[in-house]
Write an enzyme that holds these catalytic residues in place. Structure first.
Site, PDB file in Angstrom:
ATOM      1  N   ASP A  16      74.892 168.296  81.769  1.00 33.29           N
ATOM      2  CA  ASP A  16      73.709 168.348  80.894  1.00 33.29           C
ATOM      3  C   ASP A  16      73.752 169.599  80.029  1.00 33.29           C
ATOM      4  OD1 ASP A  16      73.398 169.755  83.281  1.00 33.29           O
ATOM      5  OD2 ASP A  16      71.275 169.260  83.547  1.00 33.29           O
ATOM      6  N   ASP A  54      83.456 160.306  78.198  1.00 36.75           N
ATOM      7  CA  ASP A  54      83.095 159.258  77.239  1.00 36.75           C
ATOM      8  C   ASP A  54      81.893 159.726  76.414  1.00 36.75           C
ATOM      9  OD1 ASP A  54      83.023 156.622  76.059  1.00 36.75           O
ATOM     10  OD2 ASP A  54      81.273 156.237  77.305  1.00 36.75           O
ATOM     11  N   TYR A  66      83.939 154.303  86.229  1.00 38.71           N
ATOM     12  CA  TYR A  66      84.432 153.143  85.483  1.00 38.71           C
ATOM     13  C   TYR A  66      85.172 152.161  86.387  1.00 38.71           C
ATOM     14  CZ  TYR A  66      83.584 154.547  80.594  1.00 38.71           C
ATOM     15  OH  TYR A  66      83.022 154.853  79.386  1.00 38.71           O
ATOM     16  N   LYS A 104      78.706 167.636  87.625  1.00 39.31           N
ATOM     17  CA  LYS A 104      77.285 167.651  87.999  1.00 39.31           C
ATOM     18  C   LYS A 104      77.231 168.009  89.475  1.00 39.31           C
ATOM     19  CE  LYS A 104      72.907 166.982  87.092  1.00 39.31           C
ATOM     20  NZ  LYS A 104      72.109 167.847  86.194  1.00 39.31           N
ATOM     21  N   ASP A 132      81.919 161.462  72.234  1.00 33.69           N
ATOM     22  CA  ASP A 132      81.154 160.933  71.086  1.00 33.69           C
ATOM     23  C   ASP A 132      80.282 162.035  70.496  1.00 33.69           C
ATOM     24  OD1 ASP A 132      82.151 158.345  71.577  1.00 33.69           O
ATOM     25  OD2 ASP A 132      80.234 157.423  71.041  1.00 33.69           O
TER      26      ASP A 132
HETATM   27  C1  IPM Z   1      85.928 154.911  74.486  1.00 32.34           C
HETATM   28  C2  IPM Z   1      85.106 153.645  74.487  1.00 32.34           C
HETATM   29  C3  IPM Z   1      85.472 152.810  75.698  1.00 32.34           C
HETATM   30  C4  IPM Z   1      85.158 153.618  76.930  1.00 32.34           C
HETATM   31  C5  IPM Z   1      84.799 151.422  75.763  1.00 32.34           C
HETATM   32  C6  IPM Z   1      85.049 150.621  74.507  1.00 32.34           C
HETATM   33  C7  IPM Z   1      85.223 150.654  76.971  1.00 32.34           C
HETATM   34  O1  IPM Z   1      83.753 153.956  74.438  1.00 32.34           O
HETATM   35  O2  IPM Z   1      87.167 154.800  74.475  1.00 32.34           O
HETATM   36  O3  IPM Z   1      85.345 155.992  74.491  1.00 32.34           O
HETATM   37  O4  IPM Z   1      84.002 153.607  77.403  1.00 32.34           O
HETATM   38  O5  IPM Z   1      86.056 154.268  77.453  1.00 32.34           O
HETATM   39 MG    MG Z   2      83.336 156.011  74.162  1.00 33.02          MG
END
Ligand code: IPM
Ligand code: MG
Length: 334
Positions: free
Chosen positions: A201, A225, A119, A169, A229
């Site tokens: 993975d 990240d 990032y 990884k 999710d």
């Molecule tokens: C998160 C989000 C952020 C990230 C974005 C909005 C920049 O997806 O907090 O997980 O990638 O960190």
């Molecule tokens: Mg995110």
């Protein structure tokens, strides 16, 4: 209102200061993170952040986009440790796309490194080269950066069930081999924590195959990240997941894992639970008000157990509510 009510009950008062970031800051000032916002955040006792982002800003140069504001805030507050707890709410077992027996009892914590990795790595950019174009980013960690986030994960594992799984990884990436070596080097000072390593993975697969094997999952910025999710969906909706971002000192930042959901913006459909649970994390971790935090969490459980659902979690036999009405139910439950 929830925070006002809960703080009154527990005998402390909160004073709120609102500052723009992301789209509202761009509209007001042209910058996604005004210096005054960063300064106010660093001077606060805790920061509660709503979601950022809208397709309206996608065409802006990267340094003017909402996401850059959020990354700037994380970096500017030194928030290298992002904690994303994933705990199954019994009332929501039927809302997950996974089978009940797979997710029942899941209680894990993603510890995501937040101010380094790909990032923030340099060099990065887009160039014209040899009649073609090229885009590039750099995934990089220093030993010190790995050590400080690993320590957060080890300490948490010690307080929880004593199991740490570090995700990398290392079969392909040098940066991951360094990550793995540093975690291994720290392991002997935590003899009460059992450490394993998993390729990212495989971790993505194991999270849906058998999520109960995980207690603390330690990841770099990008892997965390993605995996957080994925882990969110174990709970049925990303609208349920809170997070805390912490530095070595100074205020923490508390925000839902979900984004701004521009497709439903302004329609009173959003699930407010992740925000309420983020406020609970803020009370517990940031403001040391554990009893008040517990009250907010109990209110969420109670409303869900009573069958109230926003659209993202709607199931047969439940009562569907908008965001506003859900807030009112939470107030009543409180
Ligand atoms: C998160 C989000 C952020 C990230 C974005 C909005 C920049 O997806 O907090 O997980 O990638 O960190
Ligand atoms: Mg995110």
């Amino acid at each position: 209102m929830l925070l006002e009510q809960v703080s009154q009950r527990h005998g402390f008062s909160l004073s709120f200061d609102e500052q723009p970031i992301g789209g509202s800051a761009i509209d007001a000032t042209g910058e996604p993170l005004p210096a005054s916002t960063l300064e106010a955040c660093n001077n606060a006792d805790a920061v509660l952040l709503a979601a950022i982002g809208s397709p309206r800003f996608d065409a802006l140069p990267r340094d003017k986009r909402p996401e850059t504001g959020l990354l700037g805030l994380r970096a500017g507050m030194g928030l290298f440790a992002n904690l994303r707890p994933v705990k199954i709410v019994p009332a929501l077992i039927g809302s997950s796309s996974l089978k009940a027996e797979v997710i029942e009892g899941v209680d894990l914590m993603v510890v995501r490194e937040l101010t380094g990795g790909i990032y923030f790595g340099q060099p990065k950019g887009r160039i014209e080269a040899d009649g073609d174009e090229r885009g590039f980013n750099t995934m990089t960690y220093s030993g010190t950066e790995v050590d400080r986030i690993a320590k957060v994960a080890f300490d948490l594992a010690r307080e929880r069930r004593g199991t740490l799984c570090s995700v990398d990884k290392a079969n392909v990436l040098d940066v991951s081999q360094l990550w793995r070596d540093r975690v291994d080097a720290m392991a002997p000072s935590y003899s009460d924590v059992s450490v394993s390593h998993m390729y990212v993975d495989n971790a993505a697969m194991q999270l849906v195959r058998d999520p109960k094997q995980f207690d603390v999952l330690l990841t770099g910025n990008l892997f965390g990240d993605i995996l957080s999710d994925e882990a969110a969906m174990l709970t049925g909706s990303i609208g349920m997941l809170p997070s805390a971002s912490l530095g070595s000192d100074g205020p923490g930042l508390f925000e839902p894992v979900h984004g701004s959901a521009p497709d439903i913006a302004g329609q009173d459909k959003a699930n407010p639970m992740a925000m309420v649970l983020s406020a609970a994390m803020m009370l517990r971790i940031g403001l040391k008000q554990a009893a008040a935090a517990q009250d907010l969490e109990n209110a969420v459980d109670k409303v869900l157990a009573a069958g109230f659902r926003t659209g993202d979690l709607m199931a047969e036999g439940c009562t569907q509510l908008g965001c506003q009405a859900m807030g009112e139910e939470l107030l009543k439950a409180l």
